[in-house]
Design a protein around this motif. Structure first.
Motif, PDB file in Angstrom:
ATOM      1  N   ALA A  18      55.833  41.152  43.212  1.00  0.00           N
ATOM      2  CA  ALA A  18      56.042  42.578  42.959  1.00  0.00           C
ATOM      3  C   ALA A  18      54.791  43.407  43.227  1.00  0.00           C
ATOM      4  O   ALA A  18      54.836  44.624  43.247  1.00  0.00           O
ATOM      5  N   CYS A  19      53.657  42.741  43.426  1.00  0.00           N
ATOM      6  CA  CYS A  19      52.401  43.469  43.565  1.00  0.00           C
ATOM      7  C   CYS A  19      52.029  43.654  45.021  1.00  0.00           C
ATOM      8  O   CYS A  19      52.132  42.733  45.821  1.00  0.00           O
ATOM      9  N   VAL A  27      47.607  42.535  41.191  1.00  0.00           N
ATOM     10  CA  VAL A  27      47.782  41.108  41.469  1.00  0.00           C
ATOM     11  C   VAL A  27      47.246  40.278  40.303  1.00  0.00           C
ATOM     12  O   VAL A  27      47.887  39.335  39.836  1.00  0.00           O
ATOM     13  N   THR A  28      46.057  40.656  39.809  1.00  0.00           N
ATOM     14  CA  THR A  28      45.430  39.913  38.718  1.00  0.00           C
ATOM     15  C   THR A  28      46.232  40.044  37.427  1.00  0.00           C
ATOM     16  O   THR A  28      46.447  39.061  36.708  1.00  0.00           O
ATOM     17  N   SER A  29      46.676  41.244  37.109  1.00  0.00           N
ATOM     18  CA  SER A  29      47.473  41.467  35.908  1.00  0.00           C
ATOM     19  C   SER A  29      48.738  40.616  35.947  1.00  0.00           C
ATOM     20  O   SER A  29      49.073  39.932  34.970  1.00  0.00           O
ATOM     21  N   ALA A  30      49.433  40.635  37.076  1.00  0.00           N
ATOM     22  CA  ALA A  30      50.669  39.854  37.215  1.00  0.00           C
ATOM     23  C   ALA A  30      50.372  38.365  37.135  1.00  0.00           C
ATOM     24  O   ALA A  30      51.140  37.595  36.530  1.00  0.00           O
ATOM     25  N   LEU A 193      53.486  44.084  33.025  1.00  0.00           N
ATOM     26  CA  LEU A 193      52.165  43.664  33.504  1.00  0.00           C
ATOM     27  C   LEU A 193      52.172  43.336  34.999  1.00  0.00           C
ATOM     28  O   LEU A 193      51.141  42.969  35.559  1.00  0.00           O
ATOM     29  N   SER A 194      53.340  43.484  35.627  1.00  0.00           N
ATOM     30  CA  SER A 194      53.483  43.040  37.015  1.00  0.00           C
ATOM     31  C   SER A 194      53.770  44.150  38.015  1.00  0.00           C
ATOM     32  O   SER A 194      53.447  44.023  39.195  1.00  0.00           O
ATOM     33  N   LYS A 195      54.394  45.226  37.579  1.00  0.00           N
ATOM     34  CA  LYS A 195      54.784  46.280  38.518  1.00  0.00           C
ATOM     35  C   LYS A 195      54.489  47.631  37.904  1.00  0.00           C
ATOM     36  O   LYS A 195      54.888  47.899  36.762  1.00  0.00           O
TER      37      LYS A 195
END
Length: 354
Positions: A18-19, A27-30, A193-195
């Motif tokens: 999704a990033c 990207v890091t959060s996901a 946390l992903s999108k």
């Protein structure tokens, strides 16, 4: 029935997919959400499911006390691993206290368990959920299985405490499953946390900032969990009964599990942790934090548990103070230099005012 393990790989792929690759913070959060936090929550659910089975099996005479204690220690470790990852629903509504009541400065756990088994001898998990948080979780479960004044080999005592033991097992299982389910819902924490943007975070930087805040709070909590029994707030007078999981002698192993989990948020899987967000010119800082974790792990590995024995000798207290100081370095580096390097204003700490 919800099976988190079957969904884990596909959810992780979905979250990372999704990033946009042009946004390293997204990207890091996901990656932290799907590769670090979600698997830890899943292990916690598995441990609590086993705890519920274990309590029933033990109370029906199908397993022994040693097995029941081992299953408790497994659940305690899973909870310790989760403590640096309290973001989202588990950090809200006093839920963490429903899992473990700490610090217990006045032996509320012992006193309230005794009151409850007298007042509601056949308590159910549903009734327990309406009771004090003090008696709902692992601290009360530990008290029943490990306290020196309770003899679970005695049939009468076992009959007295078993309904509560079974109710706590069911309560913890239901609580864990509810938390994991909310994480995996359409607009749950994994998605948030992903999108970006979403209802919780305007952008990925806000998500990274909260992940760091949670990390800083967790490292501060680790210091408290060591510093409180060490007597750092009581003029150096040790307080062994203020340690986390002191009855089961699991204090140091819990600290070890929490520290390892915190380090995973920093390092990430495949370098997709907070460390990976530092630019090349910040390599000295990354190396400094790596070295600080390595030193803390070295100090911890050198300790010979249980904590109570170490607190009883001058040499042991010196070792514990050295470990505390190493934790403090890790904490301060996250709170200060790392936050600054990532452009994050930390502000309020959940431990402030404790």
């Amino acid at each position: 029935m919800f099976r988190p393990k079957l969904l884990l790989t596909s959810l992780a792929a979905l979250a990372l997919g999704a990033c946009a690759p042009s946004d390293p913070q997204a990207v890091t959060s996901a990656a932290i959400a799907s590769q670090v936090i979600l698997p830890t929550y899943s292990r916690w659910v598995d441990a609590d499911r086993q705890l519920a089975i274990s309590a029933l099996s033990y109370c029906q005479g199908k397993s022994d006390l040693e097995t029941a204690r081992a299953d408790f220690l497994h659940a305690q470790k899973a909870w310790a691993e989760l403590q640096p990852l309290l973001i989202g629903p588990l950090a809200e509504g006093n839920r963490a206290w429903q899992i473990q009541f700490w610090p217990d400065k006045k032996n509320l756990v012992g006193r309230q368990v005794e009151q409850l088994v007298t007042a509601q001898p056949q308590i159910s998990a549903d009734a327990l959920s309406k009771s004090s948080v003090v008696v709902q979780g692992l601290s009360a479960y530990e008290y029943i299985l490990f306290d020196a004044d309770i003899d679970m080999a005695n049939a009468e005592q076992k009959a007295r405490y078993c309904p509560l033991l079974v109710a706590i097992g069911e309560r913890q299982k239901a609580l864990a499953e509810d938390i994991l389910s909310s994480w995996n819902s359409n607009d749950g924490m994994l998605a948030q946390l992903s999108k970006f943007p979403n209802q919780r975070y305007a952008d990925s930087h806000e998500a990274i900032a909260e992940l760091l805040r949670v990390q800083v709070t967790a490292l501060d909590s680790l210091k408290k969990k060591l510093g409180t029994p060490l007597g750092r707030g009581t003029k150096g007078v040790p307080q062994p009964f203020q340690a986390e999981a002191w009855r089961s002698k699991a204090s140091l192993s819990s600290l070890q599990a929490s520290l390892a989990s915190a380090q995973t948020v920093w390092a990430g899987v495949d370098n997709k942790g907070l460390r990976g967000l530092l630019p090349k010119e910040q390599k000295p800082l990354a190396d400094k934090i790596d070295a600080a974790y390595a030193e803390s792990n070295r100090q911890l590995a050198a300790l010979k548990p249980p904590l109570g024995d170490l607190l009883a000798s001058e040499e042991g207290r010196q070792q514990l103070n050295a470990f505390y100081d190493s934790l403090n370095v890790v904490h301060r580096l996250h709170e200060g230099e790392l936050a600054k390097a990532l452009g994050i204003q930390l502000g309020f700490n959940a431990n402030d005012g404790d």
